[in-house]
Design an enzyme around this catalytic site. Structure first.
Site, short mmCIF file in Angstrom:
data_model
loop_
_atom_site.label_atom_id
_atom_site.label_comp_id
_atom_site.label_asym_id
_atom_site.label_seq_id
_atom_site.Cartn_x
_atom_site.Cartn_y
_atom_site.Cartn_z
N PRO A 245 0.83 -1.21 0.00
CA PRO A 245 0.00 0.00 0.00
C PRO A 245 0.86 1.26 0.00
O PRO A 245 2.05 1.21 0.33
CB PRO A 245 -0.81 -0.13 1.31
CG PRO A 245 -0.70 -1.56 1.71
CD PRO A 245 0.62 -2.04 1.19
N PRO A 246 0.27 2.40 -0.36
CA PRO A 246 1.04 3.66 -0.35
C PRO A 246 1.50 4.02 1.06
O PRO A 246 0.78 3.80 2.04
CB PRO A 246 0.03 4.70 -0.88
CG PRO A 246 -1.02 3.91 -1.59
CD PRO A 246 -1.09 2.59 -0.90
N THR A 248 4.04 2.85 2.85
CA THR A 248 4.59 1.80 3.72
C THR A 248 6.12 1.75 3.71
O THR A 248 6.70 0.94 4.43
CB THR A 248 4.04 0.42 3.30
OG1 THR A 248 4.19 0.26 1.88
CG2 THR A 248 2.57 0.31 3.65
N GLY A 249 6.77 2.58 2.89
CA GLY A 249 8.23 2.66 2.94
C GLY A 249 8.94 1.90 1.85
O GLY A 249 10.09 1.49 2.04
N LYS A 250 8.34 1.73 0.68
CA LYS A 250 8.98 0.97 -0.40
C LYS A 250 10.21 1.72 -0.94
O LYS A 250 11.26 1.13 -1.15
CB LYS A 250 7.96 0.72 -1.52
CG LYS A 250 6.76 -0.11 -1.09
CD LYS A 250 5.84 -0.41 -2.24
CE LYS A 250 5.11 0.82 -2.73
NZ LYS A 250 4.17 1.38 -1.74
N THR A 251 10.06 3.01 -1.17
CA THR A 251 11.19 3.80 -1.68
C THR A 251 12.32 3.87 -0.65
O THR A 251 13.50 3.75 -1.00
CB THR A 251 10.71 5.21 -2.04
OG1 THR A 251 9.63 5.13 -2.97
CG2 THR A 251 11.83 6.03 -2.66
N GLU A 469 -24.96 7.63 17.39
CA GLU A 469 -23.64 7.16 17.82
C GLU A 469 -23.75 6.22 19.02
O GLU A 469 -22.94 5.30 19.17
CB GLU A 469 -22.74 8.35 18.17
CG GLU A 469 -22.49 9.31 17.01
CD GLU A 469 -21.89 8.63 15.80
OE1 GLU A 469 -21.14 7.64 15.98
OE2 GLU A 469 -22.16 9.07 14.66
N HIS A 472 -24.24 2.76 17.63
CA HIS A 472 -22.97 2.17 17.20
C HIS A 472 -22.18 1.66 18.41
O HIS A 472 -21.64 0.55 18.40
CB HIS A 472 -22.13 3.21 16.46
CG HIS A 472 -22.60 3.52 15.08
ND1 HIS A 472 -22.86 2.55 14.15
CD2 HIS A 472 -22.85 4.71 14.47
CE1 HIS A 472 -23.25 3.12 13.02
NE2 HIS A 472 -23.26 4.43 13.19
N ASP A 543 -22.52 4.34 6.63
CA ASP A 543 -22.66 3.03 7.27
C ASP A 543 -23.28 2.01 6.30
O ASP A 543 -22.80 0.87 6.20
CB ASP A 543 -23.53 3.14 8.52
CG ASP A 543 -22.96 4.14 9.52
OD1 ASP A 543 -21.73 4.25 9.58
OD2 ASP A 543 -23.75 4.79 10.23
#
Length: 659
Positions: A245-246, A248-251, A469, A472, A543
């Site tokens: 995912p964007p 996450t530290g790939k670069t 709320e 929920h 919801d």
């Protein structure tokens, strides 16, 4: 005084002329000047004179009105100057009757058979001494004027093309000047090279990512000790694909590989290969790998490779032989073609591995896929430690507490939380960043900016929101597989009038019971409105959207419907998105729709019974929310008791003991 003068000079320099003079401005000024010269240069001083025929000029001469005639031999034209005392009689020849203040006043054109010496001499001989006119004969040299008129337009058009392509390169993100700033460098690679001494990032700077770091450490070992593997007949991997995912530290992980291996590091984005000119992308790929071979051993990192590596033949809006596919073909050839790229390892990053071309993913090109997932609890704690280094923290700050309260956050999200917490502490004039500042930062990132205006909701809307709320919160607290409730608020944030914060457990596998409890929690707000007001409102839109998606996933993907059966129509390759037909019949589609409605009805009825059975606690929660606007888990526990947890499942242990 000297100090004041310096300040004045600085102010004058700062104010300037109100605009910035750059290359484009100078060019346009020169362009307008050149066009003006080309249009009006030949008109010269005769631009204000009136044209007359030669017969009229003869009449003016015979009347004694002409003072001087300037004749240009090679242009076959002359200019007539009228005596000042005779100008009034020619006023009607000028627009508006306005006499010119400068000479010449008229000009005439003749044919190439005109003999000026003879003609002007005969005319002067027929006049008396006071009426004779002066004759000036000259030749006009057009050599340089013609040369300039031929060359100058080409110079201007070349400069115009240069500036236009430079602007287009900047607007399209041409990197280091792009390939278009200099037309002769169009096919050159725009990748940035960092020498082995320039890459300072190591695995110590990468928190978490245990599994991914373990896999890439093998690549580092290949680069450091290649003979260790080649001596046994092994080959160094050609490439590795970082998928996740964007944020996450790939670069960062790719930089750490280069830093640990102490080798040159080429970095480029997938979009940098594709330009508006045909063949540029393939040329840049060739140039990139040529430079990489010269620096081998080295690492080539291609970020967002899906920009160029999309499956061929499925590029929406492009033909089957477009520039993007040509670039991909060249990349495939360079990675595992007839030539050899020994010592060059290609790392690439993407969060859309499902759309990449299969030829790119085969063994021999990207030999391994390294999954960079969202960090777990311990990894989040380490990431917090990295981003907290520059912050001034309060003494009672608890890193473990914050790691528990940020499930599902990526490394980039955690960095954003730390920055927002510091900004929040500064706005509140705190001397150090406190725990409450971090919680406020998390709330702001998840829900948006808090809106404190009293005019946002009417009293009736606020009451409905409070009990919505509360519904929920009650369902999340009493259902065993629902995520624990951390906080409930009816202070509007972003587009939401109220929010219920859960602390989701980090599950990898979801059972049907878990999904049903989660859906009941989503349904709790709508059912609460029905119990309170006798009818629902529009507040449950988000919801219901999430609930409907989960219900369809249960039926279509996970095989959790008895009538539909253990079938899955999930497309993990993404190829079905280009097909116009469905993988199931219309009758099956109707059956799936019916099953989804049955699941939603079951969820609704179960949630209704839950709230009706605990109506007193439900009303107390709503009243407490109206009073305090924000309540926490301990407030809910005082009303409903401890959080209901699932019973221990000891069936497998019992079976093992019996055996």
């Amino acid at each position: 005084m000297a100090e004041n003068n310096d300040n004045k000079n600085k102010d004058k320099k700062g104010r300037g002329f109100g605009f910035t003079i750059n290359l484009s401005t100078v060019f346009y000024i020169l362009l307008l000047t050149g066009l003006g010269w080309m249009l009006f240069a030949r008109g010269g001083s005769s631009s204000h004179a009136v044209k007359v025929e030669w017969a009229e000029v003869e009449t003016m001469i015979n009347n004694g009105d002409v003072a001087e005639i300037d004749y240009v031999r090679n242009d076959y034209q002359g200019q007539v100057k009228i005596r000042p005392e005779r100008l009034a009689k020619y006023a009607d020849r000028y627009p508006g009757g306005i006499l010119p203040k400068r000479s010449p006043h008229f000009f005439f054109l003749v044919s190439n058979k005109f003999d000026p010496e003879t003609t002007f001499g005969q005319l002067n001989d027929g006049l008396d001494a006071g009426s004779k006119f002066k004759v000036v004969m000259q030749e006009n040299d057009h050599l340089w004027e013609g040369v300039l008129q031929l060359i100058v337009p080409f110079i201007f058009f070349f400069l115009l093309f240069f500036l236009m392509t430079r602007s287009m390169s900047r607007s399209m993100g041409g990197g280091n000047g792009g390939g278009m700033m200099n037309p002769f460098n169009t096919g050159k690679s725009t990748g940035k090279l960092a020498d082995k001494n320039e890459v300072q990032v190591t695995f110590k700077d990468v928190a978490g990512l245990y599994g991914a770091k373990e896999e890439v450490m093998e690549i580092v070992d290949f680069l450091k000790n290649p003979k260790k593997y080649t001596a046994l007949g092994g080959k160094i991997p050609k490439g590795a694909l970082l998928v996740g995912p964007p944020g996450t530290g790939k670069t960062l992980l790719a930089k750490a590989v280069a830093g640990e291996a102490n080798v040159p590091f080429f970095s480029i984005s997938g979009s940098d290969f594709v330009e508006m000119f045909v063949g540029v992308g393939a040329s840049r790929v060739r140039d990139l790998f040529r430079q990489a071979k010269e620096k081998a051993p080295c690492i080539v990192f291609i970020d967002e490779i899906d920009a160029v590596g999309r499956a061929r033949g499925k590029n929406a809006g492009f033909s089957s032989n477009d520039e993007r596919e040509n670039t991909l073909n060249q990349l495939l050839t360079e990675m595992d073609g007839f030539g050899s790229n020994s010592g060059v390892i290609v790392l690439a990053a993407t969060n859309r591995a499902d759309i990449l071309d299969k030829a790119l993913m085969r063994a021999g090109r990207f030999d391994r896929q390294i999954h960079v997932e969202l960090p777990e609890l311990k990894e989040r704690e380490e990431i917090f430690q990295v981003h907290l280094r520059g912050l001034k923290l309060a003494d009672d700050f608890n890193v473990e507490f914050m790691a528990k309260h940020t499930p599902g956050f990526s490394g980039a999200d955690i960095a954003n939380v730390c920055n927002e917490a510091a900004l929040t502490a500064a706005r509140r004039n705190h001397e150090a960043v406190r725990q409450e500042d971090f919680l406020e930062a998390v709330d702001r990132i998840i829900g948006g900016l808090e809106r404190k205006s009293n005019t946002i909701m009417t009293p009736a809307e606020k009451r409905t929101t409070a009990y919505h709320e509360a519904g929920h919160a009650l369902a999340g607290w009493l259902l065993p597989y629902a995520d624990p409730v951390f906080k409930v608020s009816i202070i509007p944030r972003g587009n939401a009038l109220g929010l219920t914060w859960h602390l989701p457990e980090e599950r990898k596998n979801w059972s049907r019971s878990i999904m049903m409890d989660q859906m009941c929690t989503l349904m709790g707000g709508r059912v609460a409105e029905e119990v309170l007001n006798g009818e629902p409102s529009t507040g449950a839109l988000n919801d219901l959207e999430r609930l409907t998606g989960m219900a369809y996933s249960m039926v279509q993907f996970y095989g959790m419907s008895e009538k539909v059966g253990a079938l899955s129509f999930y497309d993990s390759t993404g190829a079905r998105g280009y097909e116009l037909t469905k993988p199931y019949s219309e009758k099956t589609a109707e059956l799936m729709d019916q099953e989804v409605k049955e699941i939603v009805r079951e969820v609704h009825d179960r949630t209704r019974r839950l709230i009706e059975d605990h109506r007193e606690g439900f009303m107390q929660l709503g009243a407490l929310l109206l009073e305090k606007e924000v309540i926490f888990a301990e407030d809910i526990e005082r009303i409903l008791g401890p959080k209901v947890k699932p019973a221990d499942d000891d069936r497998f242990e019992t079976t093992a003991e019996n055996e």
